[in-house]
Design an enzyme around this catalytic site. Structure first.
Site, PDB file in Angstrom:
ATOM      1  N   GLY A  43     -25.611  31.556  10.649  1.00  0.00           N
ATOM      2  CA  GLY A  43     -24.657  32.308   9.857  1.00  0.00           C
ATOM      3  C   GLY A  43     -23.022  31.506  10.317  1.00  0.00           C
ATOM      4  CB  SER A 115     -27.815  26.968  11.692  1.00  0.00           C
ATOM      5  OG  SER A 115     -26.725  26.762  10.721  1.00  0.00           O
ATOM      6  CD1 TRP A 116     -24.073  32.273  14.779  1.00  0.00           C
ATOM      7  CD2 TRP A 116     -22.577  30.871  15.361  1.00  0.00           C
ATOM      8  NE1 TRP A 116     -23.545  33.068  15.585  1.00  0.00           N
ATOM      9  CE2 TRP A 116     -22.501  32.072  15.986  1.00  0.00           C
ATOM     10  CE3 TRP A 116     -21.812  29.932  15.444  1.00  0.00           C
ATOM     11  CZ2 TRP A 116     -21.353  32.242  16.723  1.00  0.00           C
ATOM     12  CZ3 TRP A 116     -20.727  30.275  16.410  1.00  0.00           C
ATOM     13  CH2 TRP A 116     -20.701  31.384  16.999  1.00  0.00           C
ATOM     14  CG  ASP A 269     -27.911  19.501   8.496  1.00  0.00           C
ATOM     15  OD1 ASP A 269     -27.227  19.938   7.703  1.00  0.00           O
ATOM     16  OD2 ASP A 269     -28.459  20.336   9.522  1.00  0.00           O
ATOM     17  CG  HIS A 297     -28.291  23.227   7.371  1.00  0.00           C
ATOM     18  ND1 HIS A 297     -27.650  22.830   8.674  1.00  0.00           N
ATOM     19  CD2 HIS A 297     -28.329  25.001   7.373  1.00  0.00           C
ATOM     20  CE1 HIS A 297     -27.348  24.044   9.205  1.00  0.00           C
ATOM     21  NE2 HIS A 297     -27.604  24.938   8.500  1.00  0.00           N
TER      22      HIS A 297
END
Length: 317
Positions: A43, A115-116, A269, A297
């Site tokens: 996120g 990711s985050w 990505d 990604h």
């Protein structure tokens, strides 16, 4: 192609009081006496996804999932404009993870970040290296100023029409202005229609960057409630540089010495160029970097295979 493990159901779950009026949802699956592993979602603000733990062998791992503040099943939810975002920062989330570790009686755990979730895993591990056994990150982010700049401005060089539409969502903001900050202010607007439009415009840009590797809309395809929370939290965090000093997580990567790590990142990505993963791998003793030549990604089955093989190896450590 990697075969995921069968779905599991939680054998324990709860709402952890982390202070400031926040309750964080957590659940555990797999084997109670297995190797502890914490899944750190992306996120920020996406919440845990169904099937996210299927990369772990449930016979070997005690799989722990949690929804970060303001999203998923945690309360209060960031889709509610009354939710006070002052108590939702990276230091708060790091403290929540540590409180969860203590609550569950875990001495050391493996961190699996997406990711985050990579950024948050690194921030936690650099603050509490003694409680981290291994780290698996795919894809890799560190939320540096350069990464935020790329994501919300630089990548527009590949999608100029869509980026102009993204910019048009914050009228009066110049092309070189604070676009993320402008969206963060819109997400605090008292008019629900203004917040909904801002969430839709932000989501359209995020989905554009993923469009070459997915036919769906990971942002725009979720419910309005989830989308409002996700965009509000994203804009809140990125307009503040993730509450990190610039390039902090790469500069302090030496704190991870002695912690084995796997970094997996797609060559193409669009949401985050591979140089971040490269720089982190050079600064982190003991980290292995695998660059997927045909992935972005979202990743692909081959990337999942690399992650699952590493997890199988770490299970025996």
């Amino acid at each position: 192609m990697a075969d995921l493990y069968p779905p599991t159901v939680p054998y324990d779950q709860g709402m952890l009081d982390v202070g400031d009026g926040n309750l964080v949802y957590w659940e555990t699956c797999g084997t109670p006496d297995g190797k502890p592993a914490l899944i750190v979602h992306g996120g920020p603000g996406s919440g845990c996804r169904p099937g996210q733990g299927r990369i772990f062998n449930p016979a070997s791992y005690r799989i722990i999932l949690f929804d970060q503040r303001g999203c998923g099943r945690s309360t209060p939810h960031a889709s509610d404009p009354a939710t006070d975002m002052r108590f939702n920062t990276t230091p708060h989330l790091v403290a929540d993870m540590e409180r969860l570790r203590q609550h569950l009686g875990v001495e050391r755990w493996l961190l699996s970040g997406y990711s985050w979730g990579s950024t948050l895993s690194l921030a936690y591990a650099q603050a509490h290296p003694e409680h981290v056994s291994e780290i698996v990150l795919a894809p890799v982010t560190t939320t540096s100023r350069a990464e935020i700049e790329w994501l919300y401005r630089g990548a527009g060089r590949f999608y100029p029409r869509e980026w102009e539409q993204f910019l048009a969502g914050v009228p009066g903001t110049p092309p070189d202005g604070d676009i993320v900050g402008a969206y963060a202010r819109l997400m605090e607007h008292p008019d629900p229609a203004v917040r909904a439009k801002a969430a839709d415009d932000w989501s359209a840009w995020e989905d554009t960057l993923l469009s070459w590797e997915t036919s769906g809309k990971p942002f725009g395809g979720i419910s309005l409630e989830r989308r409002l929370a996700l965009v509000r939290i994203c804009a809140h965090y990125f307009s503040h540089g993730g509450w990190l000093e610039d390039d902090q997580l790469v500069r302090n990567a030496s704190r991870l010495a002695g912690i084995p790590g796997l970094l997996v990142h797609g060559r193409f990505d669009m949401s985050g160029p591979v140089d971040t993963a490269w720089r982190l791998s050079r600064a982190w003793p003991g980290a292995e970097l695998i660059v997927m030549e045909d992935a972005g990604h979202v990743g692909n089955a081959a990337e999942t295979g690399h992650v699952m093989r590493a997890l199988a190896r770490f299970a025996a450590a």
